[in-house]
Design a protein around this motif. Structure first.
Motif, PDB file in Angstrom:
ATOM      1  N   HIS A 236      63.711  47.938  26.789  1.00  0.00           N
ATOM      2  CA  HIS A 236      63.277  46.497  26.100  1.00  0.00           C
ATOM      3  C   HIS A 236      63.663  45.479  27.161  1.00  0.00           C
ATOM      4  O   HIS A 236      62.582  44.237  27.057  1.00  0.00           O
ATOM      5  CB  HIS A 236      64.336  46.919  25.074  1.00  0.00           C
ATOM      6  CG  HIS A 236      64.239  44.736  24.603  1.00  0.00           C
ATOM      7  ND1 HIS A 236      64.618  43.547  24.065  1.00  0.00           N
ATOM      8  CD2 HIS A 236      62.659  45.010  22.970  1.00  0.00           C
ATOM      9  CE1 HIS A 236      63.783  42.617  23.450  1.00  0.00           C
ATOM     10  NE2 HIS A 236      63.106  43.919  22.897  1.00  0.00           N
ATOM     11  N   LEU A 237      64.528  45.779  27.647  1.00  0.00           N
ATOM     12  CA  LEU A 237      64.116  44.314  28.989  1.00  0.00           C
ATOM     13  C   LEU A 237      63.106  45.025  29.667  1.00  0.00           C
ATOM     14  O   LEU A 237      62.559  43.917  30.377  1.00  0.00           O
ATOM     15  CB  LEU A 237      65.144  44.550  29.768  1.00  0.00           C
ATOM     16  CG  LEU A 237      65.908  43.345  30.668  1.00  0.00           C
ATOM     17  CD1 LEU A 237      66.032  42.038  30.214  1.00  0.00           C
ATOM     18  CD2 LEU A 237      67.003  43.863  31.667  1.00  0.00           C
ATOM     19  N   ALA A 263      65.065  46.476  18.036  1.00  0.00           N
ATOM     20  CA  ALA A 263      64.350  45.675  18.961  1.00  0.00           C
ATOM     21  C   ALA A 263      65.529  44.464  19.110  1.00  0.00           C
ATOM     22  O   ALA A 263      66.033  43.928  20.000  1.00  0.00           O
ATOM     23  CB  ALA A 263      63.442  44.858  18.993  1.00  0.00           C
ATOM     24  N   ALA A 264      66.065  44.121  17.996  1.00  0.00           N
ATOM     25  CA  ALA A 264      67.148  42.723  18.800  1.00  0.00           C
ATOM     26  C   ALA A 264      68.783  43.273  18.579  1.00  0.00           C
ATOM     27  O   ALA A 264      69.298  42.341  19.102  1.00  0.00           O
ATOM     28  CB  ALA A 264      67.202  42.006  16.560  1.00  0.00           C
ATOM     29  N   CYS A 266      68.895  45.796  21.290  1.00  0.00           N
ATOM     30  CA  CYS A 266      68.493  45.294  22.858  1.00  0.00           C
ATOM     31  C   CYS A 266      68.680  43.929  23.144  1.00  0.00           C
ATOM     32  O   CYS A 266      69.328  44.011  24.241  1.00  0.00           O
ATOM     33  CB  CYS A 266      67.502  46.296  22.388  1.00  0.00           C
ATOM     34  SG  CYS A 266      67.476  47.913  22.219  1.00  0.00           S
ATOM     35  N   GLU A 267      68.112  42.852  22.536  1.00  0.00           N
ATOM     36  CA  GLU A 267      68.738  41.890  22.945  1.00  0.00           C
ATOM     37  C   GLU A 267      69.772  41.039  22.694  1.00  0.00           C
ATOM     38  O   GLU A 267      70.210  40.726  23.689  1.00  0.00           O
ATOM     39  CB  GLU A 267      67.475  40.974  22.126  1.00  0.00           C
ATOM     40  CG  GLU A 267      66.032  41.078  22.440  1.00  0.00           C
ATOM     41  CD  GLU A 267      65.629  40.509  21.007  1.00  0.00           C
ATOM     42  OE1 GLU A 267      65.909  39.547  20.780  1.00  0.00           O
ATOM     43  OE2 GLU A 267      64.263  39.795  21.172  1.00  0.00           O
ATOM     44  N   ALA A 271      71.689  40.643  25.928  1.00  0.00           N
ATOM     45  CA  ALA A 271      72.362  39.023  26.073  1.00  0.00           C
ATOM     46  C   ALA A 271      74.423  39.437  26.258  1.00  0.00           C
ATOM     47  O   ALA A 271      74.613  37.807  26.634  1.00  0.00           O
ATOM     48  CB  ALA A 271      72.614  38.085  24.679  1.00  0.00           C
TER      49      ALA A 271
END
Length: 299
Positions: A236-237, A263-264, A266-267, A271
């Motif tokens: 994802h990054l 996806a969220a 992974c974010e 972070a």
């Protein structure tokens, strides 16, 4: 621990103490790792190439037995090759070189050098196949074999405990605190079930063939039964959105599993990088890492 071997002569002497005779003039170093100094060398009288991992600190050395248990569980069950440690002790880990070329290396200035196209459909599919095969392994059997394991609730609790530990040691910016508190409070950003994960499926840990397919997987230090999102985090990054979506789609086709809000999730894990680095700094006990972590946490 003794001082870290600094020269070819030092490495050859270290290997010799463990019964491994290295060919003079063949030792080359890879300095990128935070936990291990890595060297590559040929065994005397043969063309066989070996990898030597030299723990940089005592806290790394004590984890060698844990990683070996992970490798012993995964090796006969995974299609991709994983290291077969022939030497495994607190001052040296060594094994025969695995097939493939790294997806990512660093140049002399520490800048990334990519050895595949991050938009490669072959890589996206191969990663999905690797993650699917790993997540299909028997998690209770892995735990019984000594692989670290956590339930979904424990995953969330450990992150909360880690945050409190870091708050007790560092000043953290209000922006980071707000983001991490929101993450901890959002039920949708946490796994419904846990699976066996590698934890750092970063291209530097993956060895590829000329068609961008994954042949071998390195560095299992962070593996355990945990959040499935960990194994999608770097794709994802790094990859374009369409490539990430292709990996997830292929994974779902192969496993029948659907990970909500992947996806969220992974974010959120990406972070949490400064939090992870702060934990590393505390474990290492090294002032330079503590100072660097403090700077990240104040941003």
């Amino acid at each position: 621990m003794e001082p870290e071997p600094a020269t070819e002569r030092d490495v050859r002497a270290l290997a010799a103490r463990h019964g491994l005779d290295l060919e003079p003039g063949t030792v080359r170093f890879e300095e990128a790792g935070l936990d291990y100094r890595v060297a590559f060398a040929a065994v005397s009288g043969t063309a066989e190439q070996w990898v030597l991992r030299i723990p940089r600190r005592p806290d790394v050395a004590v984890k060698v037995a844990d990683e070996r248990r992970i490798l012993d569980f995964v090796r006969p069950r995974l299609a991709a090759a994983v290291p077969d440690w022939r030497i495994a002790g607190p001052e040296l880990v060594a094994y025969s070189l695995l097939p493939g070329r790294p997806g990512l290396t660093l140049d002399a200035a520490g800048q990334p050098v990519w050895h595949y196209d991050t938009a490669s459909p072959e890589y996206a599919r191969s990663l999905a196949e690797l993650v699917a095969s790993l997540h299909r392994l028997d998690a209770p059997a892995a735990a019984a074999a000594g692989v670290p394991a956590a339930t979904p609730d424990q995953v969330r609790q450990r992150w909360a405990a880690d945050l409190e530990r870091v708050l007790g040691e560092f000043d953290v910016s209000a922006e980071l605190m707000a983001r991490w508190r929101a993450w901890l409070d959002d039920d949708g950003l946490w796994p419904r079930s846990t699976v066996l994960t590698h934890g750092e499926l970063y291209p530097a840990h993956l060895l590829l063939d000329d068609g961008d397919r994954i042949l071998s997987v390195l560095d299992w230090t962070t593996a355990g039964v945990g959040d499935p999102a960990l194994d999608f985090m770097y794709q994802h990054l790094i990859a374009p959105p369409a490539s990430f979506a292709a990996t997830v789609r292929a994974y779902e086709e192969l496993t029948g599993r659907h990970e909500p809000r992947l996806a969220a999730r992974c974010e959120a894990l990406v972070a949490a990088g400064p939090l992870n680095y702060a934990l590393f700094a505390l474990a290492s006990g090294e002032p330079e890492h503590r100072a660097a972590a403090a700077a990240q946490l104040r941003l």
